[in-house]
Design a protein around this motif. Structure first.
Motif: not given
Length: 412
Positions: A290-307
Motif C-alpha cells: 500500500g501507499s498514500v502517495a497517489s491520494a496526497l498528490g504533488e508536493n506532498k510526502v506523507g508517512t502513516i503514524i497511527a491506525l
C-alpha cells in the motif's frame, strides 16, 4: 523463511546491530501508545504520566509530570516534575499494573509508584552485563505480568525478563547478517496479537538521510520464545505499526520520506509504502503493498503514524513547498517545518483530509484515550508543543508544554 536458534542465559548475545538513534535525534515522539493501566497507590481518580523533554544545544532534559486529566487545556508545571537528563524512556503495560522508567544514562529500568502525589522509585533491573548501552524507545513488549521482551538493536538480542521479579530470564540472539556494514540498524515498533509478537528490521545511514531497500520481519512465539524471520524487498524503513482485527500493518518512516524527497526515487528512499500480515499468517502478504502517495498528490510526502480502531490512518504530511527538500537537506531541516496532520480511510486510501491547523514541525506522536484521539502539534524547533484532541473533527487543545512529548501513560 529461516528459523532462529535460541540463545539462553545471561551474556548470550551476538555482536552487531548498531544503535538506531534516528527516531529521532530531535524529538518526534517515539511512541503512539494506547493508554495503559497501572498501579495507582490507592488514590482515587484518573492519573496520567506525561514524558516530555526540552533539548538545548544537544543537551536534553526530560520531565515526567503527573496529570489528572487530558480533557481541559493547561500548561504543564515542570517545577513539580521528575527531572532526568539524557534519553530516559517510559515503559508501561495495559492490564499488567506496571510502569517504569528506563534511565537516560545507564541501561537500567526502575519501577515506580505514586505515593502522596509524587513518583517514588522502587525495584530496578540492569541490562549492563548483557552489553546494553542505553535504553531504547518502544523497546519493551509486556507479554504478561511476569514476562516481557526488550529488543536491543545494538547487541542484536531480545532480552526476556520478569517485570514482577525485575529479573532477567534469558536472551534470544538475532542473526548477525541483520547488520550491514556502514549503516545503522533500526527496529520498528512492536506489532502483537495473541501468542506472537513481531517487529521489522531496516537500515539507514548514520546521517539519517538515506534508507536501504528492503526489510526483515522478525516473529517471536510468545509461548515458546522461538524466533523466525523472513526478508521482503518491497518496502523500506518500516517503522510504525498498526492493527485492524488480527491483521497487522507496518508503515514506512519519515527518513524514507526524506531520502525520497531529497535524493530521488529508489536512490535513498521511495514513496511511502506499507505491508500487512493477514490474520492467521506469520509473514507479509505477498499480494499486497500500500501507499498514500497517489491520494496526497504533488508536493506532498506523507508517512502513516497511527491506525485507529475505526480504520482511519493518521499521517504526518510534508508540504515540500514549505518543508526543505533541496539537495543536501539534513534530517533536522526536514523535520523543522511544513508538516500537517491528515487522515484517510485505510481501506480505500482515497479522499484524504487535512486537520485544520497551521503547519509546524514533524511529530510522530499520537495517543488514544477512551473515545479521544490526540496528536502533538509542535512549533518550529520544538520550542513548545500542544496535545490536540481530534475526536470531534475540530482540533481541541489539551495540555501544552515547553519542548516536545515522548510518551503518555495512564497509570491510574
Amino acid at each position: 523463511m529461516h528459523r532462529g536458534a535460541l540463545r539462553i542465559g545471561k551474556g548470550g548475545f551476538s555482536k552487531g546491530l548498531v544503535a538506531c538513534a534516528a527516531l529521532f535525534l530531535s524529538a518526534c515522539g517515539d511512541d503512539e501508545p494506547t493508554l495503559p493501566g497501572g498501579p495507582g497507590g490507592g488514590e482515587e481518580g484518573a492519573l496520567y504520566l506525561v514524558h516530555s523533554a526540552v533539548e538545548t544545544n544537544g543537551s536534553r532534559m526530560n520531565y515526567f509530570t503527573l496529570v489528572d486529566s487530558l480533557d481541559e487545556p493547561k500548561t504543564l508545571d515542570y517545577s513539580k516534575s521528575l527531572e532526568l537528563p539524557g534519553r530516559p524512556r517510559l515503559y508501561a503495560a495495559k492490564g499488567v499494573g506496571f510502569f517504569a522508567i528506563g534511565a537516560g544514562e545507564s541501561p537500567t529500568i526502575t519501577r515506580y509508584e505514586v505515593k502522596d502525589g509524587a513518583l517514588t522509585p522502587g525495584a530496578s533491573i540492569s541490562f549492563q552485563n548483557l552489553g546494553v548501552k542505553r535504553m531504547g524507545a518502544q523497546a519493551v513488549h509486556f507479554v504478561s505480568a511476569t514476562k516481557a521482551y526488550y529488543k536491543d538493536d545494538a547487541q542484536g538480542q531480545i532480552i526476556v525478563w520478569n517485570p514482577a521479579e525485575m529479573a532477567v530470564e534469558k536472551t534470544l540472539a538475532l542473526p548477525a547478517e541483520f547488520t550491514k556494514a556502514g549503516y545503522v540498524t533500526g527496529l520498528s515498533q512492536w506489532a502483537t496479537r495473541e501468542g506472537e509478537a513481531f517487529f521489522a528490521v531496516g537500515w539507514s545511514t548514520s546521517t539519517y538521510d538515506t534508507v536501504l531497500p528492503g526489510s526483515v520481519l522478525v516473529r517471536i512465539d510468545t509461548a515458546t520464545d522461538a524466533l523466525s524471520w523472513s526478508s521482503d524487498e518491497r518496502c523500506r524503513d518500516l517503522t510504525k505499526t498498526g492493527r485492524q482485527g488480527d491483521t497487522l500493518y507496518f508503515f514506512s518512516g519519515v527518513i524514507n520520506g526524506l531520502g525520497y524527497a531529497v535524493k530521488g526515487a529508489q536512490d535513498a528512499g521511495q514513496q511511502d509504502c506499507f505491508l500487512r500480515i493477514p490474520a492467521g499468517q506469520q509473514t507479509f502478504d505477498t499480494g499486497f503493498v500500500g501507499s498514500v502517495a497517489s491520494a496526497l498528490g504533488e508536493n506532498k510526502v506523507g508517512t502513516i503514524i497511527a491506525l485507529t480502531e475505526n480504520g482511519t490512518a493518521w499521517l504526518q504530511v510534508a508540504d515540500t513547498t514549505i518543508t526543505p527538500s533541496a539537495p543536501g537537506t539534513t534530517y533536522s531541516e526536514w523535520y523543522s517545518k511544513g508538516w500537517s496532520w491528515w487522515q484517510v480511510p485505510l481501506a480505500t486510501l482515497s479522499a484524504p483530509s487535512r486537520v485544520d491547523s497551521a503547519p509546524g514541525a514533524y511529530s510522530g506522536f499520537t495517543l488514544t484515550s477512551g473515545s479521544s484521539f490526540f496528536v502533538s502539534q509542535s512549533a518550529a524547533t520544538y520550542s513548545t508543543s500542544t496535545l490536540m484532541d481530534l475526536s470531534s473533527g475540530t482540533p481541541k487543545p489539551s495540555i501544552s508544554f515547553p519542548g516536545f512529548v515522548l510518551d503518555v501513560a495512564r497509570i491510574r
